[in-house]
Design an enzyme around this catalytic site. Structure first.
Site, PDB file in Angstrom:
ATOM      1  N   SER A  12       6.147   6.208  -3.093  1.00 11.03           N
ATOM      2  CA  SER A  12       4.752   5.858  -3.343  1.00 11.03           C
ATOM      3  C   SER A  12       3.968   7.099  -3.746  1.00 11.03           C
ATOM      4  O   SER A  12       3.845   8.051  -2.967  1.00 11.03           O
ATOM      5  CB  SER A  12       4.119   5.255  -2.090  1.00 11.03           C
ATOM      6  OG  SER A  12       2.707   5.219  -2.252  1.00 11.03           O
TER       7      SER A  12
ATOM      8  N   HIS B 175       6.411   3.772  -7.070  1.00  6.78           N
ATOM      9  CA  HIS B 175       5.539   2.763  -6.454  1.00  6.78           C
ATOM     10  C   HIS B 175       4.087   3.204  -6.616  1.00  6.78           C
ATOM     11  O   HIS B 175       3.700   4.289  -6.158  1.00  6.78           O
ATOM     12  CB  HIS B 175       5.920   2.640  -4.977  1.00  6.78           C
ATOM     13  CG  HIS B 175       5.165   1.621  -4.195  1.00  6.78           C
ATOM     14  ND1 HIS B 175       5.570   0.304  -4.084  1.00  6.78           N
ATOM     15  CD2 HIS B 175       4.037   1.725  -3.442  1.00  6.78           C
ATOM     16  CE1 HIS B 175       4.730  -0.356  -3.300  1.00  6.78           C
ATOM     17  NE2 HIS B 175       3.783   0.473  -2.898  1.00  6.78           N
TER      18      HIS B 175
ATOM     19  N   MET C 138       5.020  -5.911   4.480  1.00  8.63           N
ATOM     20  CA  MET C 138       4.291  -4.695   4.850  1.00  8.63           C
ATOM     21  C   MET C 138       4.644  -4.296   6.279  1.00  8.63           C
ATOM     22  O   MET C 138       4.612  -5.125   7.195  1.00  8.63           O
ATOM     23  CB  MET C 138       2.774  -4.911   4.750  1.00  8.63           C
ATOM     24  CG  MET C 138       2.226  -5.047   3.335  1.00  8.63           C
ATOM     25  SD  MET C 138       2.554  -3.632   2.245  1.00  8.63           S
ATOM     26  CE  MET C 138       1.733  -2.287   3.130  1.00  8.63           C
TER      27      MET C 138
ATOM     28  N   HIS D 291       1.973  -2.131  -6.805  1.00 10.75           N
ATOM     29  CA  HIS D 291       1.588  -2.867  -5.598  1.00 10.75           C
ATOM     30  C   HIS D 291       0.080  -3.060  -5.633  1.00 10.75           C
ATOM     31  O   HIS D 291      -0.680  -2.114  -5.425  1.00 10.75           O
ATOM     32  CB  HIS D 291       2.031  -2.058  -4.365  1.00 10.75           C
ATOM     33  CG  HIS D 291       1.630  -2.654  -3.057  1.00 10.75           C
ATOM     34  ND1 HIS D 291       1.698  -1.948  -1.868  1.00 10.75           N
ATOM     35  CD2 HIS D 291       1.172  -3.888  -2.718  1.00 10.75           C
ATOM     36  CE1 HIS D 291       1.303  -2.724  -0.870  1.00 10.75           C
ATOM     37  NE2 HIS D 291       0.959  -3.901  -1.353  1.00 10.75           N
TER      38      HIS D 291
ATOM     39  N   ASP E  33       0.186   2.277  -5.911  1.00 10.84           N
ATOM     40  CA  ASP E  33      -0.693   1.474  -5.063  1.00 10.84           C
ATOM     41  C   ASP E  33      -2.072   1.341  -5.693  1.00 10.84           C
ATOM     42  O   ASP E  33      -2.826   2.309  -5.761  1.00 10.84           O
ATOM     43  CB  ASP E  33      -0.820   2.127  -3.679  1.00 10.84           C
ATOM     44  CG  ASP E  33       0.476   2.062  -2.891  1.00 10.84           C
ATOM     45  OD1 ASP E  33       0.929   0.938  -2.615  1.00 10.84           O
ATOM     46  OD2 ASP E  33       1.044   3.126  -2.577  1.00 10.84           O
TER      47      ASP E  33
ATOM     48  N   MET F 209      -3.193  -4.183  -4.217  1.00 11.36           N
ATOM     49  CA  MET F 209      -3.957  -4.556  -3.014  1.00 11.36           C
ATOM     50  C   MET F 209      -5.376  -4.826  -3.465  1.00 11.36           C
ATOM     51  O   MET F 209      -6.292  -4.027  -3.244  1.00 11.36           O
ATOM     52  CB  MET F 209      -3.874  -3.411  -1.988  1.00 11.36           C
ATOM     53  CG  MET F 209      -2.512  -3.336  -1.324  1.00 11.36           C
ATOM     54  SD  MET F 209      -2.196  -1.735  -0.563  1.00 11.36           S
ATOM     55  CE  MET F 209      -1.555  -0.867  -2.000  1.00 11.36           C
TER      56      MET F 209
ATOM     57  N   MET G 258      -5.674  -0.149  -5.296  1.00 10.96           N
ATOM     58  CA  MET G 258      -6.574  -0.647  -4.242  1.00 10.96           C
ATOM     59  C   MET G 258      -7.984  -0.747  -4.797  1.00 10.96           C
ATOM     60  O   MET G 258      -8.432   0.148  -5.517  1.00 10.96           O
ATOM     61  CB  MET G 258      -6.570   0.309  -3.045  1.00 10.96           C
ATOM     62  CG  MET G 258      -5.199   0.594  -2.470  1.00 10.96           C
ATOM     63  SD  MET G 258      -5.343   1.582  -0.965  1.00 10.96           S
ATOM     64  CE  MET G 258      -3.602   2.009  -0.694  1.00 10.96           C
TER      65      MET G 258
ATOM     66  N   GLY H 223       6.019   7.042   1.028  1.00  7.00           N
ATOM     67  CA  GLY H 223       5.029   7.967   0.474  1.00  7.00           C
ATOM     68  C   GLY H 223       5.134   9.325   1.129  1.00  7.00           C
ATOM     69  O   GLY H 223       5.721  10.270   0.577  1.00  7.00           O
TER      70      GLY H 223
ATOM     71  N   ASP I 245       7.303  -1.481   3.097  1.00 13.15           N
ATOM     72  CA  ASP I 245       6.322  -0.479   2.673  1.00 13.15           C
ATOM     73  C   ASP I 245       5.418  -0.132   3.853  1.00 13.15           C
ATOM     74  O   ASP I 245       4.748  -1.012   4.396  1.00 13.15           O
ATOM     75  CB  ASP I 245       5.496  -1.062   1.509  1.00 13.15           C
ATOM     76  CG  ASP I 245       4.451  -0.098   0.972  1.00 13.15           C
ATOM     77  OD1 ASP I 245       4.444   1.086   1.367  1.00 13.15           O
ATOM     78  OD2 ASP I 245       3.636  -0.552   0.127  1.00 13.15           O
TER      79      ASP I 245
END
Ligand code: DX5
Ligand code: ZN
Length: 218
Positions: free
Chosen positions: A6, A29, A133, A62, A31, A64, A33, A193, A171
């Site tokens: 991540s 990966h 998760m 991913h 993220d 979110m 957000m 990460g 994750d």
């Protein structure tokens, strides 16, 4: 057994070189957000497009975010090879998964720690991956939730019964001390990460994580 570092834990001022540092991984990966679905804000489609242009490995997005029904397919269209939406945010997960696949990406659905798997089992034919998760989404560096392992095992059992190739990703808090229990429960794609981007060096960490899960196949 695949490792997906991540980049949330990477140096955001040097993302191209951070991607180069994980060229031995299976995925990068990313993220996304939006400060609404989770209380944190990272990056969006324009930055993902720039990462796609330089990444040595395919991108595992991913999301979110709220309203993935609207916002997720463009990530697939841009070239992300895997796009994960949260089922808690999706109005119509079945149609959304189909749209992601139609754009040429693997369709993946994520479950927050409090979200059970069983109500969504019937969506399995629409999915290429399920993300369980192992922390509350929003931040890196949190403590691994070992009590999510029964959920990983339940998804693995559904995949076994259903047949076909559906990957199971974990994750959050995945590290050298927690990755083996994830593999034993049935996970086969491991996001990490802070366990990858640290002083030991990303390539060394990726190699160590990979070695730990080799032979733990389901
Ligand atoms: C958290 C993100 C994770 C995060 C994991 O909401 O989805 O991908 O970067 O970070 P670590 O591995 O440090 O727990
Ligand atoms: Zn993530």
């Amino acid at each position: 057994m695949q490792i997906s570092p991540s980049i949330l834990a990477a140096d955001f001022a040097n993302l191209e070189s951070e991607l180069d540092a994980i060229s031995t991984a299976d995925w990068a990966h990313v993220d996304v957000m939006d400060n609404h679905f989770v209380p944190n804000l990272t990056l969006g489609l324009p930055v993902v497009e720039s990462l796609l242009a330089v990444s040595p490995v395919p991108i595992d997005c991913h999301l979110m975010i709220e309203d993935p029904d609207r916002w997720a397919p463009p990530y697939a269209e841009a070239g992300a090879k895997s796009v994960t939406f949260h089922v808690e945010a999706a109005a119509d997960p079945r149609t959304l998964a189909r749209e992601i696949r139609a754009q040429g990406a693997r369709a993946s659905m994520a479950l927050k720690p409090a979200t059970p798997w069983e109500p969504y089992e019937e969506l399995l034919p629409e999915l290429d991956m399920v993300l369980v998760m192992t922390v509350e989404p929003g931040f890196g560096g949190q403590t691994f939730m070992a009590d999510m392992m029964p959920k990983v095992a339940a998804v693995r059992e559904s995949v076994r019964r259903h047949g076909g190739e559906v990957w199971i990703q974990v994750d959050g808090g995945v590290s050298a001390s927690t990755i083996e229990q994830c593999a034993d429960a049935g996970a086969d794609v491991f996001v990490a990460g802070s366990a990858v981007f640290n002083a030991e060096g990303a390539a060394n960490n990726i190699e160590q994580l990979r070695r730990l899960v080799t032979g733990h196949g389901h």
